[in-house]
Motif scaffolding. Structure first.
Motif, PDB file in Angstrom:
ATOM      1  N   MET A  37      -5.474   6.908   3.656  1.00 10.36           N
ATOM      2  CA  MET A  37      -6.828   6.703   4.145  1.00 10.36           C
ATOM      3  C   MET A  37      -7.371   5.482   3.808  1.00 10.36           C
ATOM      4  O   MET A  37      -8.186   4.736   4.391  1.00 10.36           O
ATOM      5  CB  MET A  37      -7.682   7.771   4.416  1.00 10.36           C
ATOM      6  N   GLU A  38      -7.074   5.130   2.613  1.00 10.12           N
ATOM      7  CA  GLU A  38      -7.491   3.734   2.130  1.00 10.12           C
ATOM      8  C   GLU A  38      -6.945   2.592   2.856  1.00 10.12           C
ATOM      9  O   GLU A  38      -7.782   1.711   3.355  1.00 10.12           O
ATOM     10  CB  GLU A  38      -7.192   3.551   0.547  1.00 10.12           C
ATOM     11  N   HIS A  39      -5.837   2.718   3.276  1.00 12.08           N
ATOM     12  CA  HIS A  39      -5.355   1.635   4.310  1.00 12.08           C
ATOM     13  C   HIS A  39      -5.821   1.833   5.550  1.00 12.08           C
ATOM     14  O   HIS A  39      -6.041   0.763   6.240  1.00 12.08           O
ATOM     15  CB  HIS A  39      -3.698   1.784   4.309  1.00 12.08           C
ATOM     16  N   VAL A  40      -6.122   2.849   6.079  1.00 13.83           N
ATOM     17  CA  VAL A  40      -6.457   3.060   7.409  1.00 13.83           C
ATOM     18  C   VAL A  40      -7.880   2.619   7.515  1.00 13.83           C
ATOM     19  O   VAL A  40      -8.555   1.840   8.382  1.00 13.83           O
ATOM     20  CB  VAL A  40      -6.295   4.468   7.900  1.00 13.83           C
ATOM     21  N   ALA A  41      -8.684   2.952   6.358  1.00 13.71           N
ATOM     22  CA  ALA A  41     -10.105   2.338   6.255  1.00 13.71           C
ATOM     23  C   ALA A  41     -10.220   0.978   6.437  1.00 13.71           C
ATOM     24  O   ALA A  41     -10.979   0.368   6.997  1.00 13.71           O
ATOM     25  CB  ALA A  41     -10.820   2.761   4.917  1.00 13.71           C
ATOM     26  N   ALA A  97     -11.177  12.550   4.047  1.00 12.46           N
ATOM     27  CA  ALA A  97     -10.525  11.220   3.221  1.00 12.46           C
ATOM     28  C   ALA A  97     -11.171  10.188   3.776  1.00 12.46           C
ATOM     29  O   ALA A  97     -11.700   9.168   3.124  1.00 12.46           O
ATOM     30  CB  ALA A  97      -9.147  11.468   3.056  1.00 12.46           C
ATOM     31  N   LEU A  98     -11.016   9.928   5.185  1.00  9.84           N
ATOM     32  CA  LEU A  98     -11.247   8.763   5.841  1.00  9.84           C
ATOM     33  C   LEU A  98     -12.858   8.313   5.722  1.00  9.84           C
ATOM     34  O   LEU A  98     -13.050   7.299   5.546  1.00  9.84           O
ATOM     35  CB  LEU A  98     -10.872   8.755   7.274  1.00  9.84           C
ATOM     36  N   GLU A  99     -13.767   9.441   5.826  1.00 10.05           N
ATOM     37  CA  GLU A  99     -15.194   9.446   5.636  1.00 10.05           C
ATOM     38  C   GLU A  99     -15.217   8.671   4.407  1.00 10.05           C
ATOM     39  O   GLU A  99     -16.283   7.879   4.374  1.00 10.05           O
ATOM     40  CB  GLU A  99     -15.761  10.553   6.177  1.00 10.05           C
ATOM     41  N   ARG A 100     -14.754   9.263   3.451  1.00  9.95           N
ATOM     42  CA  ARG A 100     -15.207   8.997   2.057  1.00  9.95           C
ATOM     43  C   ARG A 100     -14.694   7.439   1.900  1.00  9.95           C
ATOM     44  O   ARG A 100     -15.435   6.679   1.463  1.00  9.95           O
ATOM     45  CB  ARG A 100     -14.524   9.540   0.969  1.00  9.95           C
ATOM     46  N   ARG A 291       2.440  -4.865  21.201  1.00 11.12           N
ATOM     47  CA  ARG A 291       3.281  -5.019  20.113  1.00 11.12           C
ATOM     48  C   ARG A 291       3.434  -3.621  19.194  1.00 11.12           C
ATOM     49  O   ARG A 291       2.518  -2.763  19.331  1.00 11.12           O
ATOM     50  CB  ARG A 291       2.229  -5.961  18.901  1.00 11.12           C
ATOM     51  N   ALA A 292       4.550  -3.393  18.814  1.00 18.97           N
ATOM     52  CA  ALA A 292       4.720  -2.216  17.954  1.00 18.97           C
ATOM     53  C   ALA A 292       5.404  -2.605  16.776  1.00 18.97           C
ATOM     54  O   ALA A 292       6.019  -3.850  16.569  1.00 18.97           O
ATOM     55  CB  ALA A 292       5.525  -1.098  18.602  1.00 18.97           C
ATOM     56  N   ALA A 293       5.019  -1.883  15.708  1.00 18.58           N
ATOM     57  CA  ALA A 293       5.810  -2.236  14.195  1.00 18.58           C
ATOM     58  C   ALA A 293       6.294  -0.780  13.540  1.00 18.58           C
ATOM     59  O   ALA A 293       5.622   0.110  13.752  1.00 18.58           O
ATOM     60  CB  ALA A 293       4.931  -2.941  13.634  1.00 18.58           C
ATOM     61  N   ILE A 294       7.445  -0.961  12.730  1.00 22.31           N
ATOM     62  CA  ILE A 294       7.675  -0.006  11.969  1.00 22.31           C
ATOM     63  C   ILE A 294       7.675  -0.631  10.474  1.00 22.31           C
ATOM     64  O   ILE A 294       8.223  -1.497  10.375  1.00 22.31           O
ATOM     65  CB  ILE A 294       9.155   0.654  12.315  1.00 22.31           C
ATOM     66  N   THR A 295       6.916  -0.062   9.673  1.00 17.19           N
ATOM     67  CA  THR A 295       6.654  -0.412   8.308  1.00 17.19           C
ATOM     68  C   THR A 295       6.375   0.518   7.242  1.00 17.19           C
ATOM     69  O   THR A 295       6.088   1.583   7.850  1.00 17.19           O
ATOM     70  CB  THR A 295       5.836  -1.743   8.383  1.00 17.19           C
ATOM     71  N   SER A 296       6.227   0.010   6.059  1.00 20.22           N
ATOM     72  CA  SER A 296       5.587   0.969   5.287  1.00 20.22           C
ATOM     73  C   SER A 296       4.229   1.213   5.293  1.00 20.22           C
ATOM     74  O   SER A 296       3.403   0.370   5.849  1.00 20.22           O
ATOM     75  CB  SER A 296       5.944   0.503   3.825  1.00 20.22           C
ATOM     76  N   LEU A 297       3.678   2.287   4.724  1.00 18.52           N
ATOM     77  CA  LEU A 297       2.219   2.868   4.926  1.00 18.52           C
ATOM     78  C   LEU A 297       1.360   1.514   4.329  1.00 18.52           C
ATOM     79  O   LEU A 297       0.183   1.441   4.806  1.00 18.52           O
ATOM     80  CB  LEU A 297       2.139   3.872   4.161  1.00 18.52           C
ATOM     81  N   ASP A 298       1.711   0.925   3.077  1.00 17.91           N
ATOM     82  CA  ASP A 298       0.888   0.024   2.445  1.00 17.91           C
ATOM     83  C   ASP A 298       0.626  -1.340   3.182  1.00 17.91           C
ATOM     84  O   ASP A 298      -0.115  -2.426   2.809  1.00 17.91           O
ATOM     85  CB  ASP A 298       1.336  -0.261   1.050  1.00 17.91           C
ATOM     86  N   ARG A 299       1.528  -1.531   4.255  1.00 11.01           N
ATOM     87  CA  ARG A 299       1.628  -2.659   5.083  1.00 11.01           C
ATOM     88  C   ARG A 299       1.159  -2.758   6.374  1.00 11.01           C
ATOM     89  O   ARG A 299       1.411  -3.492   7.423  1.00 11.01           O
ATOM     90  CB  ARG A 299       2.943  -3.249   5.001  1.00 11.01           C
ATOM     91  N   ILE A 300       0.556  -1.565   6.848  1.00 16.19           N
ATOM     92  CA  ILE A 300       0.145  -1.232   8.043  1.00 16.19           C
ATOM     93  C   ILE A 300      -0.806  -2.358   8.712  1.00 16.19           C
ATOM     94  O   ILE A 300      -1.081  -2.904   9.827  1.00 16.19           O
ATOM     95  CB  ILE A 300      -0.605   0.087   8.535  1.00 16.19           C
TER      96      ILE A 300
END
Length: 316
Positions: A37-41, A97-100, A291-300
């Motif tokens: 959620m850090e990356h999503v935030a 987690a995302l709210e935090r 656009r679509a992508a496939i990648t690692s979580l830390d690079r979203i």
């Protein structure tokens, strides 16, 4: 990260739901979801309208073990119930987690989880030939016992036996409209977790079935229904690889529908892992996604901008 005001669907893989070693203890799940959620935030803070979906394999596996161990005390629950329970469990973890993470960035954005059903065809060929492994490995004697109860099990060699179920193609995300209303109202929405609870239409009503819908194919369907411009499948590798495991192995960076379909037809992407992810991004882009992508979580975040991962864009 630059400002982004479009609508984005992020499909979170198993690495966002469990510890690096695959363990799914409550503490491990909380820690993994918090890190994801850090990356999503960051993406939400950059202005994107975000919807999320996620896998639930380890969580469903835990429930199946409980079913088996406690069958002499309480009646086992069907697989569609397990899917609904894990959607709610993971949804709450994500919401908290995302709210935090958003609060730490000074961002106020409501988060909601929608328990979601996915319509499948009762005549889907997957029901006649179940191949999707679920749950843990068991010795042959245990597998024989459950086979006698009507379940399908398959040997995986020295590792043991696993239950296999149908993985039918998603026809429609039935509760996508509710998710769309929430996104339009400014919520970050979690929906279609684990591919959604699979249901069939019979005698004018919906009925749950013993199946697992591929979460990435369901994500492509959900993304289209939500009007997402961009879809990112977050997994544990930075790029899709052609020739994986061979001397000709190479990462795919920016590619086309034609190239991906040619590689898929040549068997470059394993059916149980990268194959559905590739098919999902193709369906999304061919269905009108930008656009679509496939990648690692830390690079979203970079993938949303077209700067990381395996990128496929709609051909004008």
């Amino acid at each position: 990260m630059s400002r982004h005001t479009g609508r984005v669907l992020i499909a979170l893989g198993g690495n966002a739901m469990t510890a690096p070693d695959g363990s799914a203890t409550p503490d491990a799940q909380k820690a993994a979801v918090a890190a994801a959620m850090e990356h999503v935030a960051d993406l939400v803070a950059a202005g994107a309208q975000v919807a999320l979906t996620h896998g639930n394999g380890p969580q469903v596996g835990n429930l199946l073990i409980k079913n088996q161990l406690a069958a002499h005390v309480v009646p086992p629950v069907p697989l569609d119930w397990c899917g609904a329970q894990t959607q709610a469990t993971v949804g709450v973890l994500v919401m908290n987690a995302l709210e935090r993470a958003l609060a730490a960035r000074g961002v106020s954005r409501p988060v909601a989880a929608v328990v979601t059903r996915t319509l499948v065809d009762a005549a889907d060929r997957g029901f006649a030939d179940p191949v999707k492994p679920i749950g843990r490995y068991f010795p042959a004697a245990e597998a024989e016992r459950f086979t006698a109860l009507g379940q399908s099990w398959k040997s995986f060699g020295e590792r043991g036996w696993r239950r296999v179920v149908a993985s039918p193609d998603p026809l429609e995300i039935l509760d996508a409209e509710a998710a769309a209303v929430l996104v339009a109202a400014g919520h970050v929405v979690v929906a279609a977790g684990g591919g959604g609870v699979p249901v069939v239409r019979r005698d004018g009503a919906l009925h749950g079935v013993e199946a697992v819908v591929d979460k990435d194919l369901a994500a492509a369907s959900l993304a289209r229904r939500l009007g997402a411009e961009i879809m990112v499948i977050a997994t544990d590798v930075e790029h899709v690889m052609s020739g994986y495991g061979t001397p000709a192995e190479r990462p795919l960076h920016r590619t086309t529908s034609g190239e991906l379909r040619t590689l898929a037809a040549a068997g470059h992407f394993a059916g149980g892992s990268m194959g559905p992810k590739v098919e999902a991004v193709l369906r999304f882009v061919d269905g009108g996604g930008r656009r679509a992508a496939i990648t690692s979580l830390d690079r979203i975040g970079e993938a949303v901008e077209g700067k990381a991962g395996t990128i496929i864009e709609r051909e004008e």
